[in-house]
Design an enzyme around this catalytic site. Structure first.
Site, PDB file in Angstrom:
ATOM      1  N   GLU A   1      -1.754  -9.744  -6.273  1.00 46.18           N
ATOM      2  CA  GLU A   1      -1.665 -10.925  -7.521  1.00 46.18           C
ATOM      3  C   GLU A   1      -0.569 -10.042  -8.613  1.00 46.18           C
ATOM      4  O   GLU A   1       0.000 -10.402  -9.016  1.00 46.18           O
ATOM      5  CB  GLU A   1      -2.878 -10.530  -8.081  1.00 46.18           C
TER       6      GLU A   1
ATOM      7  N   GLU B   1       0.894  -1.365   0.144  1.00 56.14           N
ATOM      8  CA  GLU B   1      -0.048  -0.058  -0.080  1.00 56.14           C
ATOM      9  C   GLU B   1       0.940   1.386   0.014  1.00 56.14           C
ATOM     10  O   GLU B   1       1.994   1.172   0.173  1.00 56.14           O
ATOM     11  CB  GLU B   1      -1.015  -0.138   1.173  1.00 56.14           C
TER      12      GLU B   1
HETATM   13  N1  THU Z   1      -6.058  -6.798  -2.161  1.00 57.66           N
HETATM   14  C1  THU Z   1      -5.408  -7.493  -2.643  1.00 57.66           C
HETATM   15  O1  THU Z   1      -3.780  -7.533  -2.413  1.00 57.66           O
HETATM   16  N2  THU Z   1      -5.793  -8.839  -3.414  1.00 57.66           N
HETATM   17  C2  THU Z   1      -7.022  -9.134  -3.325  1.00 57.66           C
HETATM   18  O2  THU Z   1      -7.272  -9.969  -3.988  1.00 57.66           O
HETATM   19  C3  THU Z   1      -8.243  -8.153  -2.781  1.00 57.66           C
HETATM   20  C4  THU Z   1      -7.376  -6.917  -2.209  1.00 57.66           C
HETATM   21  C5  THU Z   1      -5.613  -5.823  -1.362  1.00 57.66           C
HETATM   22  C6  THU Z   1      -5.494  -4.427  -1.838  1.00 57.66           C
HETATM   23  C7  THU Z   1      -5.466  -3.473  -0.693  1.00 57.66           C
HETATM   24  O3  THU Z   1      -3.996  -3.566  -0.127  1.00 57.66           O
HETATM   25  C8  THU Z   1      -5.929  -4.164   0.639  1.00 57.66           C
HETATM   26  O4  THU Z   1      -6.015  -5.731  -0.009  1.00 57.66           O
HETATM   27  C9  THU Z   1      -7.296  -3.803   0.878  1.00 57.66           C
HETATM   28  O5  THU Z   1      -8.324  -3.918  -0.448  1.00 57.66           O
END
Ligand code: THU
Length: 130
Positions: A52, A41
């Site tokens: 992913e 993030e």
């Molecule tokens: N997120 C992922 O990395 N992959 C997913 O399949 C769902 C969401 C992350 C993005 C963000 O850092 C956090 O989860 C909350 O949305």
């Protein structure tokens, strides 16, 4: 180590101070190599990247281009599912029948084929008139 265990291990490294939602992904490429990724993030929220996307970037950097299997895990009440954008990203590199295991830390799993995650995917053939 199983693919889901690899996803679970890399999830520990996720940088998610804003959502507190750590995600781990592991994928197997056609060469047999396993690539992992976690979400990263940013204080400017839209600049964050999904687990992913990280695993796909590692795969491309490693010289592979074909995904044969994927595992994704988070501490969610039900098995975590990839966001819409990541479904399109996975579709770019995975065979439609490639297996994706979506898991929660508590042990629940949902298993699907990549194609079933993205009905009506945008594909290159749609640009044939361009
Ligand atoms: N997120 C992922 O990395 N992959 C997913 O399949 C769902 C969401 C992350 C993005 C963000 O850092 C956090 O989860 C909350 O949305």
């Amino acid at each position: 180590m199983s693919l889901i265990d690899a996803a679970k291990a890399v999830r520990e490294n996720a940088y998610a101070p804003y959502s507190n939602f750590k995600v781990g992904v592991a994928l197997t490429a056609k060469s047999g190599a396993v690539y992992v990724g976690c979400n990263v993030e940013n204080v400017a929220y839209p600049e964050g990247t999904c687990a992913e996307a990280g695993a796909i970037a590692a795969m491309i950097a490693g010289g592979d281009t074909q995904i044969t299997e994927i595992a994704v895990i988070a501490d969610s009440p039900v098995p975590v599912t990839p966001c819409g954008g990541c479904r399109q990203k996975l579709f770019e590199f995975a065979a439609p029948e490639a297996k994706i295991t979506m898991a929660s830390l508590s042990g629940e799993q949902t298993i699907m084929a990549v194609a079933d995650l993205l009905p009506g995917a945008f594909v290159k053939a749609q640009m044939d008139n361009a």
